[in-house]
Write a protein that holds these residues in place. Structure first.
Motif, PDB file in Angstrom:
ATOM      1  N   VAL A 138       0.813  -1.236   0.000  1.00  0.00           N
ATOM      2  CA  VAL A 138       0.000   0.000   0.000  1.00  0.00           C
ATOM      3  C   VAL A 138       0.840   1.277   0.000  1.00  0.00           C
ATOM      4  O   VAL A 138       0.510   2.247  -0.675  1.00  0.00           O
ATOM      5  CB  VAL A 138      -1.045  -0.004   1.139  1.00  0.00           C
ATOM      6  N   SER A 139       1.958   1.274   0.731  1.00  0.00           N
ATOM      7  CA  SER A 139       2.762   2.506   0.768  1.00  0.00           C
ATOM      8  C   SER A 139       3.273   2.876  -0.622  1.00  0.00           C
ATOM      9  O   SER A 139       3.526   4.056  -0.904  1.00  0.00           O
ATOM     10  CB  SER A 139       3.956   2.334   1.713  1.00  0.00           C
ATOM     11  N   TYR A 141       1.663   2.828  -3.229  1.00  0.00           N
ATOM     12  CA  TYR A 141       0.597   3.475  -3.990  1.00  0.00           C
ATOM     13  C   TYR A 141       0.143   4.762  -3.302  1.00  0.00           C
ATOM     14  O   TYR A 141      -0.762   5.434  -3.767  1.00  0.00           O
ATOM     15  CB  TYR A 141      -0.594   2.536  -4.141  1.00  0.00           C
ATOM     16  N   ALA A 142       0.753   5.050  -2.170  1.00  0.00           N
ATOM     17  CA  ALA A 142       0.260   6.142  -1.327  1.00  0.00           C
ATOM     18  C   ALA A 142       0.931   7.456  -1.680  1.00  0.00           C
ATOM     19  O   ALA A 142       1.611   8.060  -0.858  1.00  0.00           O
ATOM     20  CB  ALA A 142       0.486   5.795   0.147  1.00  0.00           C
ATOM     21  N   SER A 192      -1.691   4.208   4.998  1.00  0.00           N
ATOM     22  CA  SER A 192      -0.472   4.830   4.500  1.00  0.00           C
ATOM     23  C   SER A 192      -0.951   6.094   3.794  1.00  0.00           C
ATOM     24  O   SER A 192      -1.492   6.033   2.700  1.00  0.00           O
ATOM     25  CB  SER A 192       0.266   3.873   3.563  1.00  0.00           C
ATOM     26  N   LEU A 195      -3.868   7.133   1.845  1.00  0.00           N
ATOM     27  CA  LEU A 195      -4.795   6.020   1.641  1.00  0.00           C
ATOM     28  C   LEU A 195      -5.251   5.440   2.976  1.00  0.00           C
ATOM     29  O   LEU A 195      -4.430   4.981   3.777  1.00  0.00           O
ATOM     30  CB  LEU A 195      -4.137   4.929   0.783  1.00  0.00           C
ATOM     31  N   ASP A 199      -9.548   2.871   0.988  1.00  0.00           N
ATOM     32  CA  ASP A 199      -8.925   3.070  -0.315  1.00  0.00           C
ATOM     33  C   ASP A 199      -8.227   1.807  -0.803  1.00  0.00           C
ATOM     34  O   ASP A 199      -7.651   1.804  -1.894  1.00  0.00           O
ATOM     35  CB  ASP A 199      -7.883   4.197  -0.239  1.00  0.00           C
ATOM     36  N   CYS A 200      -8.243   0.772   0.040  1.00  0.00           N
ATOM     37  CA  CYS A 200      -7.493  -0.446  -0.283  1.00  0.00           C
ATOM     38  C   CYS A 200      -8.448  -1.537  -0.758  1.00  0.00           C
ATOM     39  O   CYS A 200      -9.583  -1.635  -0.301  1.00  0.00           O
ATOM     40  CB  CYS A 200      -6.757  -0.953   0.945  1.00  0.00           C
ATOM     41  N   CYS A 201      -7.937  -2.394  -1.637  1.00  0.00           N
ATOM     42  CA  CYS A 201      -8.753  -3.477  -2.162  1.00  0.00           C
ATOM     43  C   CYS A 201      -9.074  -4.485  -1.062  1.00  0.00           C
ATOM     44  O   CYS A 201      -8.456  -4.515  -0.005  1.00  0.00           O
ATOM     45  CB  CYS A 201      -8.050  -4.165  -3.318  1.00  0.00           C
ATOM     46  N   PHE A 278      -5.971  -0.014  -5.419  1.00  0.00           N
ATOM     47  CA  PHE A 278      -6.166   1.121  -4.520  1.00  0.00           C
ATOM     48  C   PHE A 278      -6.923   2.188  -5.308  1.00  0.00           C
ATOM     49  O   PHE A 278      -6.935   2.160  -6.540  1.00  0.00           O
ATOM     50  CB  PHE A 278      -4.812   1.644  -4.012  1.00  0.00           C
TER      51      PHE A 278
END
Lengths: 379, 62
Positions: A138-139, A141-142, A192, A195, A199-201, A278
């Protein structure tokens, strides 16, 4: 070499989705999805001679799948580029046109949710990034983007609410439905920045299969074929610290390559299936393959423009954010696109869907693969 | 980055004047106060026996 109209997707299926419970291995979901896709295509196991698969669970996925299914494939491709791999497999099914196989199976399965509820990944840590402890993935994409820094939700409109639960009766993939009303972002846990958890899948079990064959053979089958009109791949980095420009993905190139082969651009596309790991993905994939200008993606997802009845049909299944995300989601993009092109989608059906863009993302915005599918009308 | 335990911390990507890009963290600035485009300078900290390159604000360095 143009592959336009040479091959077609003739069968698609999901495995059981959501949380399948103990006692299932990823291969069991692959088996389920394969049998369902063959049934959908009106083909038999004995017809299949090409195999395409990628996995975070099996080191040599095509060997494991081949053994499990009891099929002696004559052509095998385990291209592994993260979640985009399966769109890449669709591209690589050009092997059919080269005569290397005739009926190809593309398949994937994961039981990551039942197995522990966390993303299963074989991704090695980059020794130059690990000391800073980013949260993978995730980070990566953040990155602050106008669309993810406001309180307007850049989700796929209200499509998820139209999504019928998958017909397996076992479980629902809609575990987050209660939180989808605004202002959901204000109260959701930050993961993160910028997000939050919303915001995460999803982290689900799931799998799928697609059957691809020559257009010639496809026309003899019962259901209308979804022709591969064009495809393109691009990757510019593996690790996020080496991404050349954090605001521009290689989807610019993959999109153009696919459009060029297809002889169609964003103006002709009736339906888009973007890999939305995301929320920022949807915004980037509206911008980079040319549905809007760079920086305008945030406005594009606002005001109902990508909701049902809006300007552009985006992620009609609900996407990885709301429908299903079994670790690698790319195959399920193809499943929904084909169902839309056939007109099988009931209350979420897009009117006059003739051309679909399927866009896969893999790694940490690393691998971008675009494919354009079309109905018989588009040939 | 927000973990369930502990304070949030920052992770950055920095473009170096020497001509390459690397991941790092900015020391001495609260996680949400790190600004895009801020000028930083590299410092090598130690975590146990391992050297870890980090960044500090160029203003603070002066």
């Amino acid at each position: 070499v143009s592959l336009r109209g040479k091959a077609a997707v003739v069968g698609v299926a999901e495995s059981d989705l959501g949380e399948v419970g103990p006692g299932f291995a990823p291969l069991d979901l692959i088996g389920q999805a394969t049998l369902r896709a063959l049934q959908d295509a009106g083909l038999d196991k004995s017809d299949v001679d090409g195999l395409f698969s990628a996995s975070a669970c099996y080191h040599m996925p095509t060997l494991s799948v081949g053994e499990y299914l009891g099929i002696r494939f004559r052509y095998s491709d385990a291209t592994s580029m993260g979640g985009s791999s399966f769109v890449s497999h669709l591209f690589h099914a050009a092997a059919i046109d080269a005569g290397l196989c005739e009926v190809a199976l593309i398949t994937y399965g994961s039981t990551q949710r039942s197995g522990g509820g966390r993303l299963v990944t074989g991704s090695e840590a980059d020794p130059y990034e690990a000391p800073y402890n980013p949260r993978y993935p995730v980070s990566m994409y953040a990155w602050p983007h106008p669309a993810t820094c406001t309180s307007t939700a850049p989700r796929a409109g209200n499509w998820p609410r139209l999504r019928s639960p998958p017909g397996n009766g076992r479980s629902s993939t809609r575990r987050r439905s209660c939180a989808r009303t605004s202002p959901w972002r204000m109260f959701s846990r930050m993961i993160s920045s910028p997000l939050s958890v919303r915001d995460c899948c999803l982290v689900t079990d799931g799998g799928g299969a697609a059957i691809v064959t020559s257009s010639e053979r496809a026309r003899d089958l019962e259901k209308p074929p979804s022709y591969l009109l064009g495809a393109g791949e691009a990757h510019w980095h593996r690790n996020i610290s080496q991404m050349p420009d954090l605001t521009v993905s290689a989807a610019t190139d993959s999109g153009q390559r696919a459009y060029k082969m297809a002889g169609a651009g964003p103006e002709e596309v009736d339906l888009t299936m973007f890999y939305d790991a995301f929320t920022i993905n949807t915004v980037l994939f509206l911008e980079d393959p040319g549905f809007c200008e760079k920086g305008e993606g945030g406005a594009f997802v606002s005001g109902g423009r990508i909701s049902p009845g809006g300007e552009l049909a985006v992620n009609t299944s609900g996407g990885g954010l709301s429908y299903n995300h079994p670790g690698m989601y790319g195959l399920l993009l193809i499943v929904e696109a084909v169902r839309q092109l056939r007109g099988e989608c009931g209350d979420r059906q897009v009117d006059n869907a003739n051309i679909a863009l399927v866009h896969g993302n893999g790694g940490v915005l690393s691998s971008q693969v675009s494919a354009v599918l079309g109905t018989e009308n588009t040939l | 980055v927000y973990r369930r335990e502990g304070e949030p911390y920052n992770v950055v990507v920095a473009d170096l004047e020497e001509g390459f890009r690397m991941m790092g963290r900015v020391e001495g600035v609260p996680a949400e106060r790190v600004e895009i485009g801020a000028r930083v300078i590299l410092r090598v900290d130690r975590e146990g026996d391992d050297p870890v390159p980090v960044f500090v604000s160029r203003d603070e360095d002066r």
